[in-house]
Design a protein around this motif. Sequence first.
Motif, PDB file in Angstrom:
ATOM      1  N   LYS A 155      27.071   3.538   7.594  1.00  0.00           N
ATOM      2  CA  LYS A 155      27.379   4.640   8.504  1.00  0.00           C
ATOM      3  C   LYS A 155      27.059   4.238   9.946  1.00  0.00           C
ATOM      4  N   ALA A 156      25.974   3.523  10.127  1.00  0.00           N
ATOM      5  CA  ALA A 156      25.579   3.101  11.474  1.00  0.00           C
ATOM      6  C   ALA A 156      26.580   2.097  12.038  1.00  0.00           C
ATOM      7  N   LEU A 157      27.122   1.286  11.155  1.00  0.00           N
ATOM      8  CA  LEU A 157      28.053   0.252  11.599  1.00  0.00           C
ATOM      9  C   LEU A 157      29.503   0.667  11.450  1.00  0.00           C
ATOM     10  N   ALA A 158      29.773   1.881  11.034  1.00  0.00           N
ATOM     11  CA  ALA A 158      31.137   2.324  10.771  1.00  0.00           C
ATOM     12  C   ALA A 158      32.008   2.202  12.022  1.00  0.00           C
ATOM     13  N   GLY A 159      31.472   2.467  13.171  1.00  0.00           N
ATOM     14  CA  GLY A 159      32.235   2.316  14.414  1.00  0.00           C
ATOM     15  C   GLY A 159      32.674   0.884  14.607  1.00  0.00           C
ATOM     16  N   GLY A 160      31.830  -0.090  14.312  1.00  0.00           N
ATOM     17  CA  GLY A 160      32.148  -1.515  14.444  1.00  0.00           C
ATOM     18  C   GLY A 160      33.137  -1.950  13.391  1.00  0.00           C
ATOM     19  N   GLU A 161      33.096  -1.327  12.195  1.00  0.00           N
ATOM     20  CA  GLU A 161      33.990  -1.717  11.105  1.00  0.00           C
ATOM     21  C   GLU A 161      35.425  -1.366  11.448  1.00  0.00           C
ATOM     22  N   GLU A 162      35.626  -0.237  12.087  1.00  0.00           N
ATOM     23  CA  GLU A 162      36.979   0.165  12.433  1.00  0.00           C
ATOM     24  C   GLU A 162      37.597  -0.815  13.422  1.00  0.00           C
ATOM     25  N   SER A 163      36.803  -1.297  14.331  1.00  0.00           N
ATOM     26  CA  SER A 163      37.353  -2.218  15.331  1.00  0.00           C
ATOM     27  C   SER A 163      37.386  -3.657  14.825  1.00  0.00           C
ATOM     28  N   SER A 164      36.519  -4.006  13.849  1.00  0.00           N
ATOM     29  CA  SER A 164      36.464  -5.393  13.413  1.00  0.00           C
ATOM     30  C   SER A 164      37.399  -5.667  12.249  1.00  0.00           C
TER      31      SER A 164
END
Length: 179
Positions: A155-164
Amino acid sequence: MGGQANRVSKDELLRLLREDEEFRLAVMGLLGITDIQSSLRQLISAVNRLTEAQSKSVNALQGVAEGEARLTEMLGKVTDMLAKINEMIMDLAETLSRTIDMVERLAKGQEELGNTIRQLADVQRVTWDAVKQLIDGEGGKILDLLRQSLESQGKALAGGEESSGAGQGATGGPKQRVG
């Protein structure tokens, strides 16, 4: 008395010199006055030529002095320009030095970042191996705690997952459904 008859009085001699041009020229020739006059005319002519030459020399010398003054002025301007160029070179050298320092710091930071990425990859590999062992073996309670931990990280990294990219999980490994 014949000698006295040939004698001419001073007054008569002066009158003849004034009135008789032929007599006057003959006397002048005998006295060398004609030669002196000719020499005097030549001397005056030579003095006039020397005066003209000196005048030309003075004019030329004035031209040289003016040219020298212009050259001195131009030399001063060139000296000023060279001082400005030198100052610009010093500024460029300082900027180059700062740029080199910055590039060296960036290279060092990049190396450290590469080392950190390698360490993270190693940690991720170990973590995935541990997760696989837990999935394959027992570990219900540990598995639940690990699942919760991974979900919170996800959940904390979800923002990075969408862009990566959607093909990877939050930890960089393949997405797997645990349990």
